[in-house]
Design a protein around this motif. Sequence first.
Motif, PDB file in Angstrom:
ATOM      1  N   GLY A   7       0.003  -2.534 -12.877  1.00 54.98           N
ATOM      2  CA  GLY A   7      -1.208  -1.721 -12.867  1.00 54.98           C
ATOM      3  C   GLY A   7      -1.378  -0.857 -11.626  1.00 54.98           C
ATOM      4  N   ARG A  66      -0.918   2.738  -9.498  1.00 58.28           N
ATOM      5  CA  ARG A  66      -0.917   4.166  -9.840  1.00 58.28           C
ATOM      6  C   ARG A  66       0.408   4.762  -9.394  1.00 58.28           C
ATOM      7  NH1 ARG A  66      -4.863   8.834  -9.444  1.00 58.28           N
ATOM      8  NH2 ARG A  66      -3.816  10.328 -10.821  1.00 58.28           N
ATOM      9  N   ASP A 109      -2.609   2.372  -4.781  1.00 56.30           N
ATOM     10  CA  ASP A 109      -3.937   2.341  -5.391  1.00 56.30           C
ATOM     11  C   ASP A 109      -4.193   3.732  -5.990  1.00 56.30           C
ATOM     12  OD1 ASP A 109      -4.532   3.905  -3.180  1.00 56.30           O
ATOM     13  OD2 ASP A 109      -6.350   2.824  -2.635  1.00 56.30           O
ATOM     14  N   ASP A 110      -5.426   4.054  -6.297  1.00 56.38           N
ATOM     15  CA  ASP A 110      -5.667   5.298  -7.047  1.00 56.38           C
ATOM     16  C   ASP A 110      -5.248   6.562  -6.301  1.00 56.38           C
ATOM     17  OD1 ASP A 110      -6.730   6.313  -9.577  1.00 56.38           O
ATOM     18  OD2 ASP A 110      -8.177   7.350  -8.305  1.00 56.38           O
ATOM     19  N   TRP A 165      -3.223 -13.232 -13.446  1.00 55.11           N
ATOM     20  CA  TRP A 165      -1.908 -12.632 -13.211  1.00 55.11           C
ATOM     21  C   TRP A 165      -0.777 -13.477 -13.772  1.00 55.11           C
ATOM     22  CZ3 TRP A 165      -0.743  -7.853 -12.548  1.00 55.11           C
ATOM     23  CH2 TRP A 165      -1.719  -6.980 -12.046  1.00 55.11           C
ATOM     24  N   ALA A 204      -9.325   1.189  -7.600  1.00 58.15           N
ATOM     25  CA  ALA A 204      -8.346   0.724  -8.580  1.00 58.15           C
ATOM     26  C   ALA A 204      -7.750   1.924  -9.320  1.00 58.15           C
ATOM     27  CB  ALA A 204      -9.011  -0.221  -9.560  1.00 58.15           C
ATOM     28  N   ALA A 248      -4.750   2.389 -15.233  1.00 57.31           N
ATOM     29  CA  ALA A 248      -4.232   1.052 -15.501  1.00 57.31           C
ATOM     30  C   ALA A 248      -5.173   0.283 -16.410  1.00 57.31           C
ATOM     31  CB  ALA A 248      -4.060   0.309 -14.186  1.00 57.31           C
ATOM     32  N   VAL A 305      -5.423  -3.001 -16.094  1.00 52.94           N
ATOM     33  CA  VAL A 305      -5.778  -4.230 -15.378  1.00 52.94           C
ATOM     34  C   VAL A 305      -7.274  -4.144 -15.049  1.00 52.94           C
ATOM     35  CG1 VAL A 305      -5.436  -5.567 -13.255  1.00 52.94           C
ATOM     36  CG2 VAL A 305      -3.475  -4.461 -14.360  1.00 52.94           C
ATOM     37  N   VAL A 361     -10.616  -4.090 -13.210  1.00 55.58           N
ATOM     38  CA  VAL A 361     -10.828  -3.738 -11.800  1.00 55.58           C
ATOM     39  C   VAL A 361     -10.938  -4.974 -10.914  1.00 55.58           C
ATOM     40  CG1 VAL A 361     -12.450  -2.637 -10.204  1.00 55.58           C
ATOM     41  CG2 VAL A 361     -11.859  -1.519 -12.338  1.00 55.58           C
ATOM     42  N   ALA A 366      -7.471  -6.137  -9.984  1.00 60.39           N
ATOM     43  CA  ALA A 366      -6.481  -5.157  -9.506  1.00 60.39           C
ATOM     44  C   ALA A 366      -5.881  -5.583  -8.162  1.00 60.39           C
ATOM     45  CB  ALA A 366      -7.143  -3.783  -9.366  1.00 60.39           C
ATOM     46  N   ARG A 384      -4.876  -5.473  -4.439  1.00 64.61           N
ATOM     47  CA  ARG A 384      -5.683  -4.941  -3.345  1.00 64.61           C
ATOM     48  C   ARG A 384      -4.816  -4.502  -2.157  1.00 64.61           C
ATOM     49  NH1 ARG A 384      -9.346  -5.494  -6.740  1.00 64.61           N
ATOM     50  NH2 ARG A 384     -11.328  -6.541  -6.427  1.00 64.61           N
ATOM     51  N   ALA A 411     -10.197   2.918 -15.249  1.00 66.12           N
ATOM     52  CA  ALA A 411     -10.804   1.980 -14.296  1.00 66.12           C
ATOM     53  C   ALA A 411     -11.276   2.703 -13.060  1.00 66.12           C
ATOM     54  CB  ALA A 411      -9.773   0.916 -13.928  1.00 66.12           C
TER      55      ALA A 411
END
Length: 327
Positions: free
Chosen positions: A30, A32, A52-53, A94, A145, A149, A151, A153, A156, A158, A324
């Motif tokens: 998940g 980016r 991440d995003d 997970w 997040a 994805a 997944v 939030v 997600a 981190r 998300a």
Amino acid sequence: MATPIAGLHHVTAIASDPQRNLDFYTDVLGLRFVKRTVNFDDPGTYHFYFGDDTGTPGTILTFFPWPHARRGQVGAGEVSHTAFSVPVGSLDYWEQRLRDNSVPAERTGTRFNEEVLTFADPDGMKLELVAYADAPQFLVDQLTAPRYADVPVEHALRGFFGVTMLETDLAATEKALNVLGFNKVAEEGSRVRFASPAGTALGNHIDVVIDPTVSYGNPGAGSVHHIAFRAKDDAAQLDWRAEIGKHLSVTPVQDRTYFHSIYFREPGGVLFELATDNPGFGIDETPEALGEALRIPEWLEPQRAVIEARLAPIELHQSSQTVAQAK
Ligand code: ZN
């Protein structure tokens, strides 16, 4: 005194099949796909960036996928495990998600204060999800997040928790880490943990596992190529370059488009980089379009057609079920 180095900036590893690599990190983990580019030193090879995003420093895992690379074997002087933080309580999610995707995962117990889930990517790269008990609030509040994805939030990844380096001896590696401002903060069996004064920064757990009997590895698919630490800006990087240069051989600053880098090898064998937070992945794409098109630096543009012809075509699946968006 230079601004303290704040944990990891990125980790770069070697993969084999580009599509399989892309699918695993976006569809399964998940993350980016924040940049689709080429290895600037070898433009016939992709360079993939996941994060991440927006590709915040400290969340970025990058790969050189060589389609026919043989699988590597981890050994001394290498990073053996790369760890992401997840919220406490997310490991069950997970474990199930990995199982649903036919990825064997093992609860490897509690290390220091944290529970760890260990698994491997399709090339055998060893990954860990660490239920970060003392995670600072910013890990929950600020990391965004990935928007494509599926997944949830709240589960997600981190960003990085840290890495584990495998070494036959501690002394010389410890000295190099000390030069960077990383000092011993904990010890458990053969594992020694280092952290910088940046405290709760992303990726600020650098573990060294000592095994005097381990032999050198064979780099290949699944091997970590190097780890990059974070320099706040260009001025801090130059201060650190001067400091590191008193102890180790360090390269001149290199322009990597999305950050500026210097490289040096710690005496145990792991290649280190110090990369700036600036200018980041928004320099040549909008936040919405990150990763969708092949981006290459200006000086390679005249060769774009040749480069594109040499790269295997890939397809990015963007789940639209959940766009998300962390608060
Ligand atoms: Zn790098």
